[in-house]
Design a protein around this motif. Structure first.
Motif, PDB file in Angstrom:
ATOM      1  N   GLN A 145      30.473  33.573 -11.574  1.00  0.00           N
ATOM      2  CA  GLN A 145      29.098  33.542 -11.090  1.00  0.00           C
ATOM      3  C   GLN A 145      28.599  32.113 -10.904  1.00  0.00           C
ATOM      4  OE1 GLN A 145      27.826  36.635 -10.310  1.00  0.00           O
ATOM      5  NE2 GLN A 145      29.930  37.111 -10.898  1.00  0.00           N
ATOM      6  N   GLU A 146      29.358  31.142 -11.423  1.00  0.00           N
ATOM      7  CA  GLU A 146      28.972  29.745 -11.351  1.00  0.00           C
ATOM      8  C   GLU A 146      30.153  28.896 -10.915  1.00  0.00           C
ATOM      9  OE1 GLU A 146      26.052  28.549 -11.577  1.00  0.00           O
ATOM     10  OE2 GLU A 146      24.940  30.264 -12.371  1.00  0.00           O
ATOM     11  N   ILE A 147      29.879  27.627 -10.621  1.00  0.00           N
ATOM     12  CA  ILE A 147      30.940  26.673 -10.301  1.00  0.00           C
ATOM     13  C   ILE A 147      31.896  26.586 -11.483  1.00  0.00           C
ATOM     14  CG2 ILE A 147      31.428  24.242  -9.815  1.00  0.00           C
ATOM     15  CD1 ILE A 147      28.646  24.145  -8.463  1.00  0.00           C
ATOM     16  N   LEU A 172      33.727  27.359  -5.898  1.00  0.00           N
ATOM     17  CA  LEU A 172      32.378  26.964  -5.523  1.00  0.00           C
ATOM     18  C   LEU A 172      31.694  28.152  -4.842  1.00  0.00           C
ATOM     19  CD1 LEU A 172      30.330  24.590  -5.325  1.00  0.00           C
ATOM     20  CD2 LEU A 172      31.254  24.143  -3.040  1.00  0.00           C
ATOM     21  N   PRO A 173      30.705  28.773  -5.498  1.00  0.00           N
ATOM     22  CA  PRO A 173      30.015  29.916  -4.880  1.00  0.00           C
ATOM     23  C   PRO A 173      29.305  29.505  -3.594  1.00  0.00           C
ATOM     24  CG  PRO A 173      29.498  29.727  -7.230  1.00  0.00           C
ATOM     25  CD  PRO A 173      30.187  28.465  -6.845  1.00  0.00           C
ATOM     26  N   GLU A 174      29.076  30.492  -2.728  1.00  0.00           N
ATOM     27  CA  GLU A 174      28.327  30.230  -1.510  1.00  0.00           C
ATOM     28  C   GLU A 174      26.924  29.726  -1.853  1.00  0.00           C
ATOM     29  OE1 GLU A 174      28.242  33.568   1.064  1.00  0.00           O
ATOM     30  OE2 GLU A 174      30.426  33.754   1.216  1.00  0.00           O
ATOM     31  N   GLU A 175      26.420  28.869  -1.014  1.00  0.00           N
ATOM     32  CA  GLU A 175      25.077  28.290  -1.150  1.00  0.00           C
ATOM     33  C   GLU A 175      24.950  27.359  -2.358  1.00  0.00           C
ATOM     34  OE1 GLU A 175      22.214  31.425  -1.119  1.00  0.00           O
ATOM     35  OE2 GLU A 175      22.762  32.114   0.901  1.00  0.00           O
ATOM     36  N   ARG A 176      26.059  26.984  -2.969  1.00  0.00           N
ATOM     37  CA  ARG A 176      26.054  25.978  -4.037  1.00  0.00           C
ATOM     38  C   ARG A 176      26.799  24.746  -3.538  1.00  0.00           C
ATOM     39  NH1 ARG A 176      25.294  27.578  -9.111  1.00  0.00           N
ATOM     40  NH2 ARG A 176      24.978  25.340  -9.414  1.00  0.00           N
ATOM     41  N   SER A 177      26.612  23.616  -4.208  1.00  0.00           N
ATOM     42  CA  SER A 177      27.249  22.392  -3.749  1.00  0.00           C
ATOM     43  C   SER A 177      27.556  21.458  -4.906  1.00  0.00           C
ATOM     44  CB  SER A 177      26.363  21.666  -2.725  1.00  0.00           C
ATOM     45  OG  SER A 177      25.130  21.285  -3.315  1.00  0.00           O
ATOM     46  N   ASP A 180      26.898  19.241 -10.284  1.00  0.00           N
ATOM     47  CA  ASP A 180      26.514  20.211  -9.264  1.00  0.00           C
ATOM     48  C   ASP A 180      25.071  20.023  -8.823  1.00  0.00           C
ATOM     49  OD1 ASP A 180      24.842  21.372 -11.171  1.00  0.00           O
ATOM     50  OD2 ASP A 180      26.030  23.194 -11.399  1.00  0.00           O
ATOM     51  N   ASP A 181      24.608  20.888  -7.909  1.00  0.00           N
ATOM     52  CA  ASP A 181      23.280  20.754  -7.327  1.00  0.00           C
ATOM     53  C   ASP A 181      22.152  21.122  -8.285  1.00  0.00           C
ATOM     54  OD1 ASP A 181      23.974  23.390  -7.404  1.00  0.00           O
ATOM     55  OD2 ASP A 181      23.750  23.764  -5.267  1.00  0.00           O
ATOM     56  N   GLN A 182      22.518  21.583  -9.493  1.00  0.00           N
ATOM     57  CA  GLN A 182      21.520  21.858 -10.520  1.00  0.00           C
ATOM     58  C   GLN A 182      21.547  20.820 -11.643  1.00  0.00           C
ATOM     59  OE1 GLN A 182      22.082  25.906 -11.823  1.00  0.00           O
ATOM     60  NE2 GLN A 182      21.538  26.783  -9.830  1.00  0.00           N
TER      61      GLN A 182
END
Length: 281
Positions: A3-5, A31-36, A123-125
């Motif tokens: 569910q996560e990177i 790498l899930p979709e819409e994550r970076s 990551d992006d978070q």
């Protein structure tokens, strides 16, 4: 579930090196979709304080930055080049009494050392992922060195999928995954009691939906089951995609085989397309 990177594996080729030999390390990242990934770095240290200390480098001046075009690209280093540079740094600091840790270290008495490669991603978070890969460096490399486990076959609901064969499963029906490892790819090692023992294959399973009956299995021929019923997901959130929302039309399965001695082999993703149950109204 994925569910996560996640860094699934750091695959090294070869697993052990001699003087003047290079090693290439391939990160396997989900790498899930819409994550970076907003940042990453590789660093390498030829002399460290060992596993107990997290392979921390003996001196910051011994650390080498390794560059790549993007986080998912392989990197290559020549451990002995960095080692000789580091020994020069330590010798200089020892002469000036800056580094007490180098006292008593005689390179002539060392047959091999576990050098260390560090991979860090952000990551992006704002979360930071850190992983370490130990690379044994031999003064005189043995004729036989450790090899990465070789996956002989992966079967999903009885269908062999290593060659890319597509798989279809009914929504929320249990999915069986069988993975076999080539025994010839597994070697031996000397344990802490100076005993020669056989390597064991440790297989971890990952999926973008559902929950596996077991996170990992041990052995050369293992079977696992991916389930979707709420009773099997009591320790997990039941919201989609674990519970397969209406917009989830497929899922991906990965597996990673480890030998406990640094060898890692990742396989996947294997895509399973989901269709309505034949009994659904």
């Amino acid at each position: 579930s994925l569910q996560e990177i996640r860094v699934l594996a750091l695959e090294a080729t070869p697993l052990e090196v001699g003087l003047d030999e290079s090693v290439t390390v391939q990160p396997v990242v989900y790498l899930p979709e819409e994550r970076s990934i907003v940042g990453y770095k590789w660093t390498y240290c030829p002399i460290n304080f060992g596993a107990v200390a997290g392979y921390s480098c003996i001196d910051p001046d011994c650390e080498l930055t390794v560059t790549s075009a993007q986080y998912s690209d392989p990197i290559t280093v020549t451990p002995s080049d960095a080692l000789f540079t580091c020994l020069g740094v330590l010798a200089t600091k020892s002469d000036t009494e800056e580094l007490e840790a180098s006292e008593g270290m005689d390179p002539d008495e060392i047959a091999a050392i576990d050098t260390s490669l560090f991979f860090e991603m952000t990551d992006d978070q704002g979360r930071i992922f850190r992983h370490t890969k130990a690379i044994p460096l031999w003064k005189e490399k043995p004729e036989v060195i450790n090899q990465a486990p070789a996956v002989a076959d992966v079967m999903i609901d009885g269908v062999s999928v290593l060659d890319g064969t597509p798989v279809v499963a009914e929504r929320e029906a249990e999915i069986e995954i069988r993975l076999t490892v080539d025994p010839e790819s597994m070697g031996t090692y000397v344990n802490s009691r100076e005993e020669v023992v056989d390597e064991e294959a440790i297989v971890s399973f990952y999926s973008t939906a559902g929950v596996f009956a077991a996170d990992r299995k041990d052995g050369f021929d293992v079977t696992n089951t991916l389930k979707f019923t709420p009773s099997e997901m009591e320790s997990e959130p039941l919201e989609p995609p674990l519970g397969l929302g209406a917009d989830v039309t497929s899922l991906e399965i990965y597996a990673v085989v480890r030998d406990g001695q640094g060898g890692q082999t990742a396989v996947g993703p294997f895509t399973v397309d989901l269709v309505a149950s034949a009994t659904a109204n």
